[in-house]
Design an enzyme around this catalytic site. Structure first.
Site, PDB file in Angstrom:
ATOM      1  N   SER A 183      55.594 -19.832  21.287  1.00 46.74           N
ATOM      2  CA  SER A 183      55.059 -18.758  20.458  1.00 46.74           C
ATOM      3  C   SER A 183      55.479 -17.352  20.871  1.00 46.74           C
ATOM      4  CB  SER A 183      53.534 -18.838  20.405  1.00 46.74           C
ATOM      5  OG  SER A 183      52.995 -18.961  21.698  1.00 46.74           O
ATOM      6  N   HIS A 211      54.297 -23.252  15.070  1.00 48.71           N
ATOM      7  CA  HIS A 211      55.163 -22.206  14.487  1.00 48.71           C
ATOM      8  C   HIS A 211      56.348 -22.778  13.723  1.00 48.71           C
ATOM      9  CE1 HIS A 211      53.153 -18.806  16.451  1.00 48.71           C
ATOM     10  NE2 HIS A 211      52.897 -19.689  17.403  1.00 48.71           N
ATOM     11  N   LYS A 242      49.213 -20.285  10.864  1.00 53.66           N
ATOM     12  CA  LYS A 242      50.509 -19.573  10.728  1.00 53.66           C
ATOM     13  C   LYS A 242      50.939 -19.694   9.260  1.00 53.66           C
ATOM     14  CE  LYS A 242      50.046 -20.068  15.239  1.00 53.66           C
ATOM     15  NZ  LYS A 242      49.092 -19.186  15.903  1.00 53.66           N
TER      16      LYS A 242
HETATM   17  C1  LIG Z   1      51.779 -22.881  19.748  1.00 50.11           C
HETATM   18  C2  LIG Z   1      50.334 -22.719  19.370  1.00 50.11           C
HETATM   19  N1  LIG Z   1      49.504 -23.775  19.464  1.00 50.11           N
HETATM   20  C3  LIG Z   1      48.198 -23.674  19.150  1.00 50.11           C
HETATM   21  C4  LIG Z   1      47.647 -22.494  18.715  1.00 50.11           C
HETATM   22  C5  LIG Z   1      46.187 -22.418  18.408  1.00 50.11           C
HETATM   23  O1  LIG Z   1      46.013 -22.438  17.058  1.00 50.11           O
HETATM   24  P1  LIG Z   1      44.804 -21.683  16.304  1.00 50.11           P
HETATM   25  O2  LIG Z   1      45.016 -20.220  16.481  1.00 50.11           O
HETATM   26  O3  LIG Z   1      45.006 -22.140  14.915  1.00 50.11           O
HETATM   27  O4  LIG Z   1      43.529 -22.137  16.909  1.00 50.11           O
HETATM   28  C6  LIG Z   1      48.474 -21.387  18.560  1.00 50.11           C
HETATM   29  C7  LIG Z   1      47.920 -20.107  18.042  1.00 50.11           C
HETATM   30  O5  LIG Z   1      47.969 -19.073  18.567  1.00 50.11           O
HETATM   31  C8  LIG Z   1      49.851 -21.483  18.917  1.00 50.11           C
HETATM   32  O6  LIG Z   1      50.672 -20.420  18.845  1.00 50.11           O
END
Ligand SMILES: Cc1ncc(COP(=O)(O)O)c(C=O)c1O
Length: 394
Positions: A183, A211, A242
């Site tokens: 991310s 992502h 996202k």
């Molecule tokens: C790679 C990744 N996994 C999991 C999450 C967690 O998801 P959520 O924000 O939908 O709880 C995020 C969000 O920031 C993320 O970037």
């Protein structure tokens, strides 16, 4: 001893950071994910959102959410296993499984709960989890809470992963966990090699395609489509926060695994089901991704335009095939100054500093949306030039 003493100490530190104009969190943005947003009464070009295809503001998606609220109400008011499962939740799970090429899928109320709840339900004492050092916090938390042994391998480093796999007992259950797209830096997991190693050492694989979903692959199906590996990975997870323009997450896997998660994953069982309108929103997003391939094309065009523009200006841009463009700055203070300078000029970006990245590797995370116009991107580039030159970054 005062339990809250640490809060006072921490808040005092934050005050100092704010006084140095280095605090860029919790900014109030209305609405949050349009190409131009309003922050503190000021118009800003948004280069920090994960609304990659612009679907959070797509008329068809908005309409689907409104229709669902009218028909199903605002919330399910229960966990999924009691009275929180509607026809929309079940349909969404079938649609996600179809979209991601898995046998079945289970929906969680957040992406964080998805990763945490999948890892903790499937692993136990005696098992080994092999986790990339840059994995998202939700994976890290899942690893911590599981009673499994956790081995952290160097970022996307297959030699490091193999070394760790070779140290594991042959009889131990092994799970390799990786973000699909990382991310902060926009790097893409080397899934083909992870798969060969998993086969060699008899490990299972979990990929967090948060992502990649909607942004990677010829038709936006994500990292597996990108590598032509659909059906080859044991656990394919993702979030709705996202491209899918809502909040929630999912794990796609075999029916056997998904049925187990529905009755054994604690965040699934002991937390409220997402509102039915979330399911309607996500299904509408999947439909739009399939019906309007031009949005993905536009996302790629916008990303290339911005990447090339930043490079031409003299910024150091790390290579990426994703809409996350990492602009290397190095020094935390410079990254904050660039962020503050661009904010004054009406451009919203996110700085990424230690401990999110190693010390001395601060970067600016520019994220691109299909809905940004060329004019907006060009204006943002002009501002990057102005502030970058003033700070002697370029
Ligand atoms: C790679 C990744 N996994 C999991 C999450 C967690 O998801 P959520 O924000 O939908 O709880 C995020 C969000 O920031 C993320 O970037």
């Amino acid at each position: 001893m005062d339990l809250f003493a640490k809060c006072r100490k921490f808040n005092a530190q934050v005050k100092v950071v704010k006084s140095l104009n280095q605090f860029f969190y919790l900014r109030e943005i209305d609405p949050p994910a349009t190409p131009t947003v309003t922050m503190g009464g000021k118009k800003m070009i948004m280069l920090g959102s994960n609304n990659y295809l612009g679907l959070a503001n797509h008329p068809k998606v908005i309409e689907a959410a409104i229709k669902a609220v009218k028909k199903f109400g605002t919330g399910a008011c229960s966990s999924r296993i009691l009275t929180g499962t509607t026809s929309l939740h079940n349909k969404l799970e079938r649609e996600l499984a179809r979209f991601k090429g898995t046998e079945d899928a289970v929906v969680f109320s957040t992406g964080f709960m998805t990763m945490m709840g999948t890892i903790t339900a499937l692993t136990e004492e005696g098992d080994v989890i092999l986790s990339d050092e840059f994995n998202h916090a939700s994976i890290v938390e899942g690893c911590r809470l599981s009673r499994a042994q956790v081995k952290v391998y160097k970022h996307n480093d297959m030699k490091s992963l193999e070394e760790m796999l070779s140290e594991c007992k042959r009889s131990a259950n092994k799970l390799i966990v990786t973000d699909g797209v990382f991310s902060m830096k926009g790097s893409v997991a080397n899934l083909p090699e992870i798969k060969s190693l998993a086969d060699k050492y008899k490990a299972k694989i979990m990929v967090d395609d948060a992502h990649g979903t909607g942004a990677l692959g010829a038709t936006g199906r994500g990292i597996l489509e990108h590598f032509d590996m659909e059906g080859a990975i044991d656990l394919v997870c993702g979030t709705f926060s996202k491209t899918l323009s809502s909040a929630g997450g999912f794990t796609g896997a075999s029916s056997e695994v998904v049925s187990f998660l529905r009755l054994q994953s604690r965040p699934f069982i002991f937390s409220a089901s997402s509102p039915p309108s979330v399911a309607a929103t996500v299904m509408a997003c999947l439909e739009v991704i399939e019906e309007e391939p031009e949005l993905l094309e536009r996302l790629h065009k916008n990303t290339e335009f911005m990447k090339q523009g930043l490079k031409d200006l003299g910024f150091e841009v790390e290579e990426t095939i994703t809409p996350i463009i990492p602009v290397l700055i190095g020094n935390d203070r410079k990254a904050f100054k660039l962020t503050g300078g661009l904010e004054k000029e009406g451009v919203f970006i996110n700085p990424v500093v230690y401990p999110a990245v190693p010390k001395g590797s601060a970067l600016i995370r520019v994220s691109i949306m299909a809905s940004l116009s060329t004019d907006e991107l060009q204006t943002a580039l002009d501002k990057f030039k102005l502030v970058g030159k003033k700070l002697r970054i370029i």
